[in-house]
Motif scaffolding. Structure first.
Motif, PDB file in Angstrom:
ATOM      1  N   ASP A   1       5.980  16.000  -3.849  1.00  0.00           N
ATOM      2  CA  ASP A   1       6.539  14.642  -4.321  1.00  0.00           C
ATOM      3  C   ASP A   1       5.947  13.609  -3.728  1.00  0.00           C
ATOM      4  OD1 ASP A   1       7.588  16.452  -6.255  1.00  0.00           O
ATOM      5  OD2 ASP A   1       9.277  16.615  -5.218  1.00  0.00           O
ATOM      6  N   ASP A   2       5.969  13.610  -2.320  1.00  0.00           N
ATOM      7  CA  ASP A   2       5.738  12.294  -1.946  1.00  0.00           C
ATOM      8  C   ASP A   2       4.146  11.761  -2.041  1.00  0.00           C
ATOM      9  OD1 ASP A   2       8.237  12.153  -0.523  1.00  0.00           O
ATOM     10  OD2 ASP A   2       7.430  13.299   1.370  1.00  0.00           O
ATOM     11  N   VAL A   3       3.288  12.713  -2.375  1.00  0.00           N
ATOM     12  CA  VAL A   3       1.838  12.459  -2.610  1.00  0.00           C
ATOM     13  C   VAL A   3       1.754  11.831  -3.918  1.00  0.00           C
ATOM     14  CG1 VAL A   3      -0.460  13.203  -2.773  1.00  0.00           C
ATOM     15  CG2 VAL A   3       0.959  13.844  -0.965  1.00  0.00           C
ATOM     16  N   LEU A   4       2.607  12.382  -4.883  1.00  0.00           N
ATOM     17  CA  LEU A   4       2.702  12.125  -6.148  1.00  0.00           C
ATOM     18  C   LEU A   4       3.377  10.813  -6.467  1.00  0.00           C
ATOM     19  CD1 LEU A   4       3.775  15.449  -7.970  1.00  0.00           C
ATOM     20  CD2 LEU A   4       1.559  14.216  -8.106  1.00  0.00           C
ATOM     21  N   ASN A   5       4.403  10.462  -5.718  1.00  0.00           N
ATOM     22  CA  ASN A   5       5.163   9.139  -6.056  1.00  0.00           C
ATOM     23  C   ASN A   5       4.344   7.899  -5.418  1.00  0.00           C
ATOM     24  OD1 ASN A   5       7.213  10.241  -7.213  1.00  0.00           O
ATOM     25  ND2 ASN A   5       8.450  10.689  -5.173  1.00  0.00           N
ATOM     26  N   ASP A   6       3.697   8.076  -4.410  1.00  0.00           N
ATOM     27  CA  ASP A   6       2.601   7.181  -3.904  1.00  0.00           C
ATOM     28  C   ASP A   6       1.456   7.025  -4.717  1.00  0.00           C
ATOM     29  OD1 ASP A   6       1.607   5.436  -1.344  1.00  0.00           O
ATOM     30  OD2 ASP A   6       0.043   6.804  -1.616  1.00  0.00           O
ATOM     31  N   TYR A   7       1.069   8.003  -5.228  1.00  0.00           N
ATOM     32  CA  TYR A   7      -0.279   7.789  -6.254  1.00  0.00           C
ATOM     33  C   TYR A   7       0.282   7.193  -7.539  1.00  0.00           C
ATOM     34  CZ  TYR A   7      -4.513   9.138  -8.882  1.00  0.00           C
ATOM     35  OH  TYR A   7      -5.518   9.060  -9.433  1.00  0.00           O
ATOM     36  N   THR A   8       1.328   7.570  -8.184  1.00  0.00           N
ATOM     37  CA  THR A   8       1.773   6.927  -9.414  1.00  0.00           C
ATOM     38  C   THR A   8       2.287   5.833  -9.504  1.00  0.00           C
ATOM     39  OG1 THR A   8       3.918   8.267  -9.524  1.00  0.00           O
ATOM     40  CG2 THR A   8       1.755   9.401 -10.430  1.00  0.00           C
ATOM     41  N   LYS A   9       2.972   5.132  -8.290  1.00  0.00           N
ATOM     42  CA  LYS A   9       3.627   4.066  -8.346  1.00  0.00           C
ATOM     43  C   LYS A   9       2.737   2.850  -8.866  1.00  0.00           C
ATOM     44  CE  LYS A   9       2.823   3.116  -3.456  1.00  0.00           C
ATOM     45  NZ  LYS A   9       3.855   2.933  -2.168  1.00  0.00           N
ATOM     46  N   ASP A  10       1.430   2.990  -8.795  1.00  0.00           N
ATOM     47  CA  ASP A  10       0.463   2.042  -9.329  1.00  0.00           C
ATOM     48  C   ASP A  10       0.303   2.005 -10.669  1.00  0.00           C
ATOM     49  OD1 ASP A  10       0.365   0.609  -6.746  1.00  0.00           O
ATOM     50  OD2 ASP A  10      -1.457   1.905  -6.279  1.00  0.00           O
ATOM     51  N   PHE A  11       0.830   3.094 -11.506  1.00  0.00           N
ATOM     52  CA  PHE A  11       0.618   3.214 -12.788  1.00  0.00           C
ATOM     53  C   PHE A  11       0.996   1.937 -13.749  1.00  0.00           C
ATOM     54  CE2 PHE A  11      -0.003   8.159 -12.967  1.00  0.00           C
ATOM     55  CZ  PHE A  11      -1.508   8.088 -12.260  1.00  0.00           C
ATOM     56  N   GLY A  12       0.246   1.477 -14.662  1.00  0.00           N
ATOM     57  CA  GLY A  12       0.845   0.392 -15.412  1.00  0.00           C
ATOM     58  C   GLY A  12       0.525  -0.859 -15.111  1.00  0.00           C
ATOM     59  N   PHE A  13       0.053  -0.855 -13.871  1.00  0.00           N
ATOM     60  CA  PHE A  13      -0.271  -2.359 -13.100  1.00  0.00           C
ATOM     61  C   PHE A  13      -1.656  -2.699 -13.258  1.00  0.00           C
ATOM     62  CE2 PHE A  13       3.649  -1.424 -10.746  1.00  0.00           C
ATOM     63  CZ  PHE A  13       4.147  -2.407 -10.395  1.00  0.00           C
ATOM     64  N   PHE A  14      -1.990  -3.867 -13.410  1.00  0.00           N
ATOM     65  CA  PHE A  14      -3.305  -4.469 -13.315  1.00  0.00           C
ATOM     66  C   PHE A  14      -3.321  -5.783 -12.662  1.00  0.00           C
ATOM     67  CE2 PHE A  14      -1.307  -5.023 -17.579  1.00  0.00           C
ATOM     68  CZ  PHE A  14      -1.704  -6.384 -17.941  1.00  0.00           C
TER      69      PHE A  14
END
Length: 589
Positions: free
Chosen positions: A429-442
């Motif tokens: 979960d820690d790796v997933l949260n760090d990877y997906t927290k940039d989703f939706g950003f540009f």
């Protein structure tokens, strides 16, 4: 003679005067027609042996003999009877009140297809392309360029061999006949005349409004022609190494109208072309306060430094430093999930931060605009977790040997204890949260101070250039280079530039809502018709000319034509009158 007995052959030769060594061949284009030939023998001293060849003497049609010259004067290559047109001096209408005139049989009717040609030519007039071309080239060349551009759009291809037949059927601005050899000479003339191309670009750029916004992009065009010096081996977007060249295009953002283009070698990185294009358009237009908008991949530090030193106003999509910019601004502003950060009129959150960059010993300021889209976040998250679910399904069904190979997949980094090949996967979960927290950003970067709302609105309207490239590729195969020499290839791009301009004007008109003069009828919503719809609906229209009455009329009209004309920005009666580019009935020949 195939299919004919000796008696029939002898009968036909007798009609032709029984020529020596006479041969008979059927004419495929004319029923009951035969070609009469004679075989001539000559001695070849080099080969030290005799040779023979067939020489045409004439034809026999319906048991009547005529020489080859008489045959060519009466019939075309396809076997159609040639129509004899009246001389120009006889174009004066005759007095129909004369009884002798009324007794004459009705004259010939000349007919040509119209299709979407009047609408396409009218679009070229409305966008100023006809006026600009007339300032650069002489009248005949202008007519040829416009006819070729219209043919490419109407035919949805740019094959040269199709144009001669097309020009025989359609009523085009250029009334004459152009074969493939003449087309090659025209392309060569256009490609070699660099001064005229620059003048055309200058005239198009002069139409820019002060402080206009200009979009820039480039595309790769594969080519195998060895005589084109722009042809270099490079990697395409699909990752294939192949010979290609680059086409860069500048488009006015508000209207989507092309302003100029530039050809580059296929191995030229896109990011090194923008400074050259900026200087060129400013030189041609005489304007130095334009705002330039670039896609991802152009915001290198070299470009940012050069544009900052030259005080150029640029907005670029971030790529190389996007992740760093996103995390820095996201950590500084914690309300990217709060309603207070939503840009009015959108579903996007945004913030702007001023950043100082140091490059090659020099410091300069840029404005970083970071956005978060809930819709983009949902799409990226959905695609990511679908990928993980498929990976876990493959893991469950795999043997131990197959699982060891699956560990080489990039998805394995999102799981704990993957080395234990016996157990099922456990997500980290820690790796997933760090990877997906940039989703939706540009993120975007600008060298001009502006708010996040201004930057988002400007970049959002950048899709005009994408549509322009797409319309060229779909409308007449812009991404297919059908030339084998440098000069003819460059000349073809002049025609392509004109065709792109016509398409841009027509598409901008079709996007508008159009009311009827009759208020009882409902208005036509914008984007009701596409360019393809225009071509298909107008396909059956013709322009006709009566030799005796000296009058034109349009045939094959439909009720839908009036709506199409209005949607394209023209009078609803456009097809009820003679097209503006037809100056004389002789153009219908």
């Amino acid at each position: 003679m195939k299919g004919q007995g000796p008696e029939e052959k002898a009968r036909i030769l007798a009609i032709a005067g029984n020529p020596k060594n006479g041969l008979v061949e059927p004419l495929l284009s004319i029923p009951n027609g035969y070609r009469i030939l004679t075989r001539v023998y000559t001695y070849d001293p080099k080969k030290k042996r005799s040779a023979n060849q067939k020489i045409s003497l004439g034809v026999v049609i319906d048991d009547k003999f005529m020489t080859s010259q008489e045959y060519r004067s009466k019939y075309t290559k396809r076997g159609f009877v040639r129509v004899k047109y009246p001389e120009t001096k006889n174009e004066t209408p005759k007095d129909d009140s004369n009884p002798a005139t009324q007794e004459q049989e009705f004259g010939a009717i000349y007919q040509r297809m119209l299709g979407a040609v009047p609408i396409l030519y009218g679009s070229a007039v409305n966008c100023g392309m006809v006026e600009d071309l007339n300032k650069v080239y002489d009248g005949t060349v202008v007519q040829e360029i416009l006819s070729l551009a219209i043919h490419w759009i109407q035919d949805r291809d740019n094959v040269a061999r199709r144009f001669p037949r097309f020009s025989e059927v359609f009523a085009l601005p250029f009334p004459g006949h152009i074969d493939e050899e003449q087309l090659a000479r025209l392309y060569s003339h256009l490609g070699k005349d660099k001064a005229s191309i620059s003048k055309l670009f200058a005239l198009r750029c002069e139409r820019l409004h002060p402080q206009a916004c200009v979009n820039y992009d480039s595309t790769s065009i594969p080519t195998k022609a060895s005589d084109i010096y722009y042809r270099k081996f490079s990697k395409s977007k699909e990752g294939i190494i192949e010979p290609m060249m680059h086409l860069s295009l500048l488009v006015e953002q508000e209207t989507g109208m092309p302003l100029m283009y530039r050809l580059f070698s296929g191995n030229t990185p896109d990011c090194v072309t923008i400074v050259d294009l900026i200087k060129r358009i400013e030189e041609l237009s005489g304007k130095n306060d334009l705002l330039f908008v670039f896609d991802r991949g152009y915001e290198t530090k070299d470009n940012l430094l050069q544009c900052s030193q030259d005080q150029k106003k640029c907005l670029m999509a971030a790529a190389s430093l996007e992740r760093k910019y996103i995390r820095d601004v996201r950590d500084k502003y914690a309300d990217f999930w709060d309603a207070s950060s939503v840009i009015p009129g959108t579903r996007v959150h945004g913030h702007t931060d001023k950043v100082k960059i140091k490059h090659r010993g020099q410091e300069f300021d840029v404005w970083v605009h970071v956005f978060r889209s809930d819709e983009k976040n949902t799409l990226e998250s959905g695609a990511f977790y679908d990928m993980l679910n498929k990976y876990e399904s493959r893991w469950k069904a795999a043997s131990r040997l197959e699982r060891s190979k699956l560990l080489e997949d990039d998805c394995s980094r999102f799981y704990k204890d993957c080395l234990d090949l016996k157990n099922n996967l456990v997500r980290d979960d820690d790796v997933l949260n760090d990877y997906t927290k940039d989703f939706g950003f540009f993120a975007n970067v600008s060298l001009k101070e502006m708010t996040a709302a201004e930057a988002y609105d400007i970049y959002r309207r950048r899709d005009n250039i994408e549509k322009c490239f797409k319309s060229g590729k779909m409308g007449f195969k812009l991404d297919t280079a059908r030339s084998h020499r440098q000069d003819t290839m460059e000349g073809r791009f002049v025609v392509a530039f004109v065709a792109l301009s016509i398409l841009a004007e027509l598409k901008s008109q079709l996007a508008k809502e159009r009311p009827f003069e009759d208020k009882r009828k409902k208005p036509i919503p914008g984007k009701t018709y596409s360019v393809t719809d225009i071509i298909e609906i107008t396909a059956g229209t013709t322009i006709n000319y009566g030799q005796k009455t000296k009058k034109h009329w349009v045939g094959g009209t439909l009720k839908e034509l009036k709506r199409v004309c209005i949607a394209s920005g023209f009078d609803e009666n456009l097809y009820d009158q003679v097209p503006a580019y037809i100056e004389s009935w002789s153009q219908l020949r």
